[in-house]
Design a protein around this motif. Structure first.
Motif, PDB file in Angstrom:
ATOM      1  N   PHE A 180       5.782   5.530   4.766  1.00  0.00           N
ATOM      2  CA  PHE A 180       5.956   4.528   5.828  1.00  0.00           C
ATOM      3  C   PHE A 180       7.071   3.572   5.403  1.00  0.00           C
ATOM      4  N   ASN A 181       8.201   3.654   6.098  1.00  0.00           N
ATOM      5  CA  ASN A 181       9.327   2.765   5.840  1.00  0.00           C
ATOM      6  C   ASN A 181       9.186   1.598   6.814  1.00  0.00           C
ATOM      7  N   SER A 182       8.784   0.424   6.288  1.00  0.00           N
ATOM      8  CA  SER A 182       8.383  -0.647   7.206  1.00  0.00           C
ATOM      9  C   SER A 182       9.537  -1.599   7.512  1.00  0.00           C
ATOM     10  N   VAL A 183       9.200  -2.854   7.771  1.00  0.00           N
ATOM     11  CA  VAL A 183      10.192  -3.860   8.146  1.00  0.00           C
ATOM     12  C   VAL A 183      10.596  -4.630   6.884  1.00  0.00           C
ATOM     13  N   HIS A 184      11.753  -5.285   6.908  1.00  0.00           N
ATOM     14  CA  HIS A 184      12.265  -5.999   5.728  1.00  0.00           C
ATOM     15  C   HIS A 184      11.259  -7.051   5.235  1.00  0.00           C
ATOM     16  N   GLY A 185      10.795  -6.880   3.997  1.00  0.00           N
ATOM     17  CA  GLY A 185       9.894  -7.848   3.378  1.00  0.00           C
ATOM     18  C   GLY A 185       8.455  -7.760   3.817  1.00  0.00           C
ATOM     19  N   ARG A 186       8.117  -6.759   4.617  1.00  0.00           N
ATOM     20  CA  ARG A 186       6.752  -6.683   5.168  1.00  0.00           C
ATOM     21  C   ARG A 186       5.973  -5.491   4.645  1.00  0.00           C
ATOM     22  N   MET A 187       6.474  -4.834   3.632  1.00  0.00           N
ATOM     23  CA  MET A 187       5.758  -3.660   3.115  1.00  0.00           C
ATOM     24  C   MET A 187       4.334  -3.981   2.613  1.00  0.00           C
ATOM     25  N   PRO A 188       4.111  -5.142   1.957  1.00  0.00           N
ATOM     26  CA  PRO A 188       2.760  -5.386   1.441  1.00  0.00           C
ATOM     27  C   PRO A 188       1.667  -5.335   2.501  1.00  0.00           C
ATOM     28  N   SER A 189       1.953  -5.861   3.710  1.00  0.00           N
ATOM     29  CA  SER A 189       0.871  -5.859   4.702  1.00  0.00           C
ATOM     30  C   SER A 189       0.602  -4.451   5.227  1.00  0.00           C
ATOM     31  N   VAL A 190       1.648  -3.633   5.313  1.00  0.00           N
ATOM     32  CA  VAL A 190       1.449  -2.251   5.759  1.00  0.00           C
ATOM     33  C   VAL A 190       0.655  -1.483   4.691  1.00  0.00           C
ATOM     34  N   ALA A 191       1.029  -1.685   3.423  1.00  0.00           N
ATOM     35  CA  ALA A 191       0.326  -0.999   2.331  1.00  0.00           C
ATOM     36  C   ALA A 191      -1.133  -1.458   2.260  1.00  0.00           C
ATOM     37  N   THR A 192      -1.368  -2.740   2.536  1.00  0.00           N
ATOM     38  CA  THR A 192      -2.744  -3.259   2.504  1.00  0.00           C
ATOM     39  C   THR A 192      -3.586  -2.587   3.590  1.00  0.00           C
ATOM     40  N   GLY A 193      -3.014  -2.504   4.792  1.00  0.00           N
ATOM     41  CA  GLY A 193      -3.743  -1.860   5.893  1.00  0.00           C
ATOM     42  C   GLY A 193      -4.057  -0.412   5.573  1.00  0.00           C
ATOM     43  N   ALA A 194      -3.071   0.287   5.014  1.00  0.00           N
ATOM     44  CA  ALA A 194      -3.276   1.710   4.714  1.00  0.00           C
ATOM     45  C   ALA A 194      -4.335   1.891   3.625  1.00  0.00           C
ATOM     46  N   ALA A 195      -4.305   1.019   2.625  1.00  0.00           N
ATOM     47  CA  ALA A 195      -5.284   1.135   1.531  1.00  0.00           C
ATOM     48  C   ALA A 195      -6.697   0.870   2.044  1.00  0.00           C
ATOM     49  N   LEU A 196      -6.809  -0.081   2.968  1.00  0.00           N
ATOM     50  CA  LEU A 196      -8.127  -0.377   3.540  1.00  0.00           C
ATOM     51  C   LEU A 196      -8.618   0.787   4.396  1.00  0.00           C
ATOM     52  N   ALA A 197      -7.680   1.438   5.082  1.00  0.00           N
ATOM     53  CA  ALA A 197      -8.074   2.533   5.985  1.00  0.00           C
ATOM     54  C   ALA A 197      -8.497   3.778   5.218  1.00  0.00           C
ATOM     55  N   ASN A 198      -7.924   3.973   4.033  1.00  0.00           N
ATOM     56  CA  ASN A 198      -8.286   5.169   3.259  1.00  0.00           C
ATOM     57  C   ASN A 198      -8.083   4.895   1.781  1.00  0.00           C
ATOM     58  N   ARG A 199      -9.160   4.600   1.087  1.00  0.00           N
ATOM     59  CA  ARG A 199      -9.036   4.201  -0.310  1.00  0.00           C
ATOM     60  C   ARG A 199      -8.839   5.391  -1.245  1.00  0.00           C
ATOM     61  N   ASN A 200      -8.813   6.593  -0.696  1.00  0.00           N
ATOM     62  CA  ASN A 200      -8.630   7.773  -1.551  1.00  0.00           C
ATOM     63  C   ASN A 200      -7.163   8.093  -1.818  1.00  0.00           C
ATOM     64  N   MET A 201      -6.265   7.438  -1.113  1.00  0.00           N
ATOM     65  CA  MET A 201      -4.838   7.705  -1.312  1.00  0.00           C
ATOM     66  C   MET A 201      -4.319   6.871  -2.481  1.00  0.00           C
ATOM     67  N   LEU A 202      -3.358   7.433  -3.225  1.00  0.00           N
ATOM     68  CA  LEU A 202      -2.693   6.683  -4.285  1.00  0.00           C
ATOM     69  C   LEU A 202      -1.451   6.039  -3.668  1.00  0.00           C
TER      70      LEU A 202
END
Ligand SMILES: Cc1ncc(C[n+]2csc(CCOP(=O)(O)OP(=O)(O)O)c2C)c(N)n1
Ligand code: SF4
Ligand SMILES: [Mg+2]
Length: 348
Positions: free
Chosen positions: A80-102
């Protein structure tokens, strides 16, 4: 005359039977010699050598030359190539949605310390399980080389312009705001960067890795403190790090004096050899002092600065379930009619 066919040599594979090709990405479009390319190569090697299933990895980035890097490694992983400076919130959402991914995030010094500073700080205090790599070249490479917030005071642009603002040190910020694994490396230091990346992969919390990664096009001249020649003269490794994966037996090795083993969550071992100076990577104050002293001397400390394997990560704190949220049946995600009626009753 008979010719005997020589069978081709068997292809080299890792412990899950994959070739290194399965860990590569597209051909890089970054400039020749850009430090970011070396970091991508190390990521490919580490994930291959540790035998990680690429389809269980999620790559995240913001915007910048550095944030283009995930296209050049782990082509079979999610991205997921997100918006400038906003990667942490996208990564947080993804980690919450599926904790099995690295999760692995790749960002730049502009993406993290300039526009993305607010998101970076919240990521730090949450201890999200994520490998967070800052490809730090002191400039906005993609927009043609303006100073970023990590550029050192007095460093010089190619045009001769001097930087008159003090820098943010991403490792000091990470230490102060709660990261549980903090390291600094140099894109040109293959062995150290490999060991640091492998440890970060086995860490069950946020791993911040600040990698000095020279921009050959806009910030590799005399007067820059993020150039190959500056790093060659001023890199100061505080420790030598080895990583022993959980599937390799280290019991036969006897640690020498000055060696400290840190057990990671998955049973792997981070082996730290002290280099001359007394340095304890479990002591946060020690790490902050060492960084501040080095800054005053113009040195760039590299190595593992801090490790804390005791703190719960964000997903544990929230008691997230093991199953990916998208696979949960409606009976688990939707309150029953009785439960909703009760809430309505309470609101009357
Ligand atoms: C909201 C927004 N502001 C500004 C830009 C312009 N912009 C694109 S990349 C970038 C800086 C990238 O610098 P860094 O994160 O250090 O990455 P590098 O290119 O140096 O690897 C900027 C300012 C943008 N794309 N979006
Ligand atoms: S402009 Fe700089 S950071 Fe961007 S690809 Fe070229 S060398 Fe790398
Ligand atoms: Mg940059």
């Amino acid at each position: 005359m008979s010719t005997t066919m020589v069978p081709p040599p068997p292809k080299k594979t890792n412990r899950i039977g994959l070739e290194v090709l399965s860990y590569k990405g597209g051909k890089t479009t970054l400039c020749a010699g850009c430090g970011h390319n070396s970091i991508s190569e190390r990521i490919v090697e580490c994930f291959y050598e540790l035998g990680i299933e690429p389809w269980k990895v999620a790559k995240f980035s913001g915007i910048g030359c550095s944030s283009k890097s995930p296209a050049y490694f782990l082509g079979m992983s999610h991205g997921f190539n997100s918006v400038h400076g906003r990667m942490p919130s996208v990564a947080t959402g993804a980690a919450l949605a599926n904790r099995n991914m690295l999760g692995i995030g790749v960002t730049g010094d502009g993406d993290t310390a300039s526009i993305g500073l607010g998101q970076f700080m919240h990521l730090l205090r949450r201890n999200l399980p994520l490998i967070y790599i800052i490809e730090n070249n002191g400039v906005y490479g993609l927009t043609k080389g303006q100073f970023s917030a990590t550029a050192d005071l007095g460093s010089k642009l190619k045009t001769g312009v001097l930087n008159d603002l003090p820098p943010f040190d991403c490792c000091s910020l990470a230490l102060s705001w709660g990261a549980t694994y903090v390291a600094r490396s140099f894109s040109g230091d293959k062995k150290q960067l490999q060991a640091i990346l492998k440890t970060a992969i086995s860490h069950n919390g946020l791993s911040v890795i600040d990698v000095i990664s020279p921009c050959t096009t806009f910030n590799d001249h005399e007067g820059s403190t993020k150039s190959y020649s500056y790093m060659k003269d001023h890199e100061e490794p505080i420790n030598e790090v080895d990583f022993v994966p959980f599937y390799e037996d280290i019991s036969v090795e006897i640690p020498e004096g000055g060696v400290q083993d840190v057990k990671m969550h998955d049973g792997s071992t981070l082996r730290i050899r002290k280099l001359g100076r007394e340095y304890n990577p479990a002591n946060k104050m020690h790490a902050l002092t060492a960084l501040s002293e080095a800054e005053q001397k113009g040195e760039v400390l590299t190595g593992v600065l801090y490790v804390d394997t005791s703190k719960p990560n964000f997903l544990d704190m929230l008691s997230m379930v093991d199953e990916p949220l998208g696979t949960l049946p409606e009976s688990k995600t939707r309150p029953t009619k009785e439960a909703l009626d009760q809430i309505m009753e309470e609101l009357r």
